[in-house]
Design an enzyme around this catalytic site. Structure first.
Site, mmCIF file in Angstrom:
data_model
loop_
_atom_site.group_PDB
_atom_site.id
_atom_site.type_symbol
_atom_site.label_atom_id
_atom_site.label_comp_id
_atom_site.label_asym_id
_atom_site.label_seq_id
_atom_site.Cartn_x
_atom_site.Cartn_y
_atom_site.Cartn_z
ATOM 1 N N CYS A 455 7.821 9.645 3.145
ATOM 2 C CA CYS A 455 6.430 10.100 3.000
ATOM 3 C C CYS A 455 5.782 10.256 4.377
ATOM 4 O O CYS A 455 6.169 11.130 5.137
ATOM 5 C CB CYS A 455 5.644 9.157 2.088
ATOM 6 S SG CYS A 455 4.063 9.861 1.507
ATOM 7 N N HIS A 572 9.116 8.637 -2.816
ATOM 8 C CA HIS A 572 9.169 7.206 -2.501
ATOM 9 C C HIS A 572 10.296 6.505 -3.261
ATOM 10 O O HIS A 572 10.082 6.023 -4.377
ATOM 11 C CB HIS A 572 7.841 6.541 -2.878
ATOM 12 C CG HIS A 572 6.712 6.842 -1.967
ATOM 13 N ND1 HIS A 572 6.457 6.113 -0.824
ATOM 14 C CD2 HIS A 572 5.745 7.795 -2.032
ATOM 15 C CE1 HIS A 572 5.386 6.595 -0.212
ATOM 16 N NE2 HIS A 572 4.934 7.626 -0.928
ATOM 17 N N GLU A 574 11.494 3.587 -2.687
ATOM 18 C CA GLU A 574 11.206 2.156 -2.792
ATOM 19 C C GLU A 574 10.339 1.837 -4.015
ATOM 20 O O GLU A 574 10.268 0.682 -4.452
ATOM 21 C CB GLU A 574 10.520 1.650 -1.511
ATOM 22 C CG GLU A 574 9.053 2.000 -1.347
ATOM 23 C CD GLU A 574 8.781 3.423 -0.877
ATOM 24 O OE1 GLU A 574 7.619 3.735 -0.570
ATOM 25 O OE2 GLU A 574 9.750 4.220 -0.804
#
Length: 603
Positions: A455, A572, A574
């Site tokens: 990002c 993302h 994660e």
């Protein structure tokens, strides 16, 4: 930019393949050609005695732009438009050729012009006036000049080596080519037109009509020649368009009009164009490029204050020289930095797992050999999300790196996480890339170390010149927070080794400036060298414009550098590495690095 003399002839130390009204084409081995667009201009089947400066560059660069825009759904013949890819034999011709050549695949040309008309203009208007037909098909009565058609119409023509192309019906085309090939050209042409017309509309332009040329390489049908240029297309300004009139177009109609009123009989040698006609025509071509691409072909000259050392330090892609002073640091971070800096120097952000008192899963046995470093910028929050996955889910060694660190603490993979990486009031990442730690990360990457930007981290890598291109405002002008689908195009990387070939991953995005942008030549190089790692796709793996949440060119969601050790991605992973978060596809990327980083670094 002041125009230089036009390039109207080329003589290169290569075998000439063909010389047309505009392009000189040379052979490059058995299966490649070098197409050079000169500044020659023709009208009424005559090449005029003087050319239009930079016209060939506009035609070439617009073609490269559109080839790069559409090659995800329509293969084409473009290989490269980059000067370094020219053969050694042309070393002394690089300045002459720069910007006006394409290296392309040699194809067998299909001798039909594939014309698509969305508006009733030009020869289509003339045919309608005479017979109320278009491409031999009956049309409704009462249509006006330049009126938008209910649906775009495929209107093929024969390809004439000299003189005018002859319009034919689609049925005639099928008789000559066979139903299967003719239908394939019909469908491909309409898909290209619809895509380009929608794109042009976002730029305030109307694509009234255009023509495509196709060829074959083996059994494959590919797009060839030029595409969607002012020579092959009719662009109108949407703001001034009025049905019932003949709108001005960004093409050589200005030259045709002057020749018509000059008294020339259109049979004898044509007259020389006056300087003002040349200048006005050049401006129209340059304007067409700027309106379509969104930036000028020739950037404006910089002011004097931008030409000195100050600009050199701030230009994109440069390395930060010397120590940078950061003022206004929060008192909570006033500490000595250096080799003794510990992981605890960077306190947990509020609301993250440790701060909320969530149970910490202590690992049994030895730590994993790969050491991850997660960079912390003032105000970021996804640093702790990445750290949690590395430390508590993957079980790898973790250290946090403060933005002022001058030591990467022996990390094998450095992650620049998402979240607010200070400087969002400018282009995101434009300030963060000057952080002292970025100098170390640049040197680390140069040595082959693994760097992973997520990002905002992707944005910082682009601003720092570690990856090409830039991330700009979403096409919707809205912040997008939603689940997306990613097509994995590279599985031979340490970041994606745990993924299957062409696997579709479900990964969330959360950004306002996630639209990947690069100039056409850079896009071409990325595609040809296989540097696109992830693309936005639909759940079935189809790469279609509607699958992109931000309008990224080529649906690009992640790219790698040429060496393969620096990855930038907008989604993302994660945030989808535990089932409690709604999915675990992102965990594959973290496990890929944990299992493969040392193999890469030690090989």
């Amino acid at each position: 930019m002041i125009a230089g003399p036009p390039v109207t002839d080329t003589e290169l130390p290569l075998k000439l393949f063909a010389r047309g009204k505009v392009r000189d084409t040379y052979e490059l081995g058995a299966d490649q050609l070098l197409m050079v667009a000169t500044d020659r201009i023709s009208a009424f089947d005559h090449v005029l005695p003087n050319g239009i400066p930079d016209r060939g560059k506009v035609l070439t660069q617009l073609s490269i732009f559109w080839f790069s825009q559409t090659d995800t759904f329509q293969p084409n013949h473009l290989i490269s438009g980059m000067v370094p890819d020219l053969p050694a034999a042309l070393k002394n011709y690089r300045e002459e050729l720069a910007g006006r050549f394409m290296i392309v695949r040699k194809a067998k040309r299909i001798d039909f012009e594939c014309v698509v008309r969305g508006y009733l203009a030009g020869s289509a208007w003339k045919e309608y006036q005479e017979s109320q037909t278009l491409a031999g098909e009956k049309m409704p009565p009462g249509l006006r000049e330049s009126e938008k058609l209910a649906t775009p119409i495929f209107s093929p023509a024969t390809k004439a080596e000299a003189g005018h192309d002859e319009n034919i019906t689609f049925d005639q085309m099928k008789k000559d080519l066979g139903d299967e090939l003719a239908t394939k050209l019909h469908d491909a042409s309409l898909e290209l037109y619809n895509y380009a017309a929608e794109f042009a509309a976002r730029r305030g332009l109307i694509l009234a009509d255009t023509k495509f040329e196709f060829g074959t390489v083996g059994d494959d049908v590919i797009l060839i020649d030029e595409v969607l240029t002012p020579d092959s297309s009719r662009y109108w300004d949407a703001a001034t368009y009025r049905p019932g009139t003949s709108p001005d177009s960004y093409d050589k109609q200005f030259v045709r009009d002057w020749l018509t009123h000059s008294g020339w009989d259109k049979e004898s040698d044509p007259p020389r164009l006056p300087d003002d006609v040349v200048a006005q025509t050049r401006l129209r071509y340059l304007t067409a490029y700027q309106r379509v691409v969104g930036k000028p072909l020739f950037p404006p000259a910089r002011h004097h204050c931008q030409t000195g050392p100050c600009f050199a330090r701030l230009s994109r892609g440069g390395r930060r020289a010397g120590r940078q002073v950061h003022r206004g640091e929060h008192r909570g971070f006033q500490r000595a930095r250096g080799p003794a800096a510990r992981r605890s120097d960077v306190p947990p952000a509020a609301g993250q797992p440790r701060d909320r008192g969530l149970p910490i899963r202590h690992r049994a046995g030895a730590q994993a050999p790969v050491k991850f470093g997660v960079v912390v910028f003032p105000g970021t929050w996804s640093d702790r999300d990445c750290g949690w996955v590395i430390d508590q889910v993957v079980g790898a060694e973790l250290t946090y790196l403060w933005h002022k660190d001058a030591d990467l603490k022996g990390c094998d993979c450095v992650i620049l996480p998402g979240g607010f990486a200070y400087g969002d009031h400018l282009r995101t990442g434009a300030i963060a890339r000057f952080a002292p730690v970025m100098e170390q990360i640049g040197e680390f990457a140069d040595r082959g170390g693994l760097v992973w930007g997520i990002c905002n981290g992707f944005q910082v890598l682009c601003e720092a010149g570690l990856l090409p291109g830039a991330l700009i405002r979403n096409a919707s002008l809205e912040f997008r927070c939603e689940w997306t689908n990613l097509l994995v195009e590279r599985t031979d990387l340490p970041f994606t080794a745990a993924c299957r070939e062409r696997e579709v991953l479900r990964v969330p995005v959360a950004h306002g400036e996630g639209s990947y942008f690069a100039d056409p030549a850079t896009l071409s190089r990325l595609e040809q060298r296989g540097q696109v790692v992830f693309r936005y796709c639909d759940p079935g793996g189809r790469v279609v414009p509607s699958a992109s949440p931000n309008g990224s060119l080529h649906n690009i969601a992640g790219i790698i550098n040429a060496r393969g050790n620096v990855l930038g991605m907008m989604p993302h992973p994660e945030r989808c590495s535990e089932a409690e978060l709604g999915g675990t596809d992102g965990l594959k990327l973290f496990r890929s690095v944990a299992d493969n980083a040392l193999k890469v670094l030690m090989s």
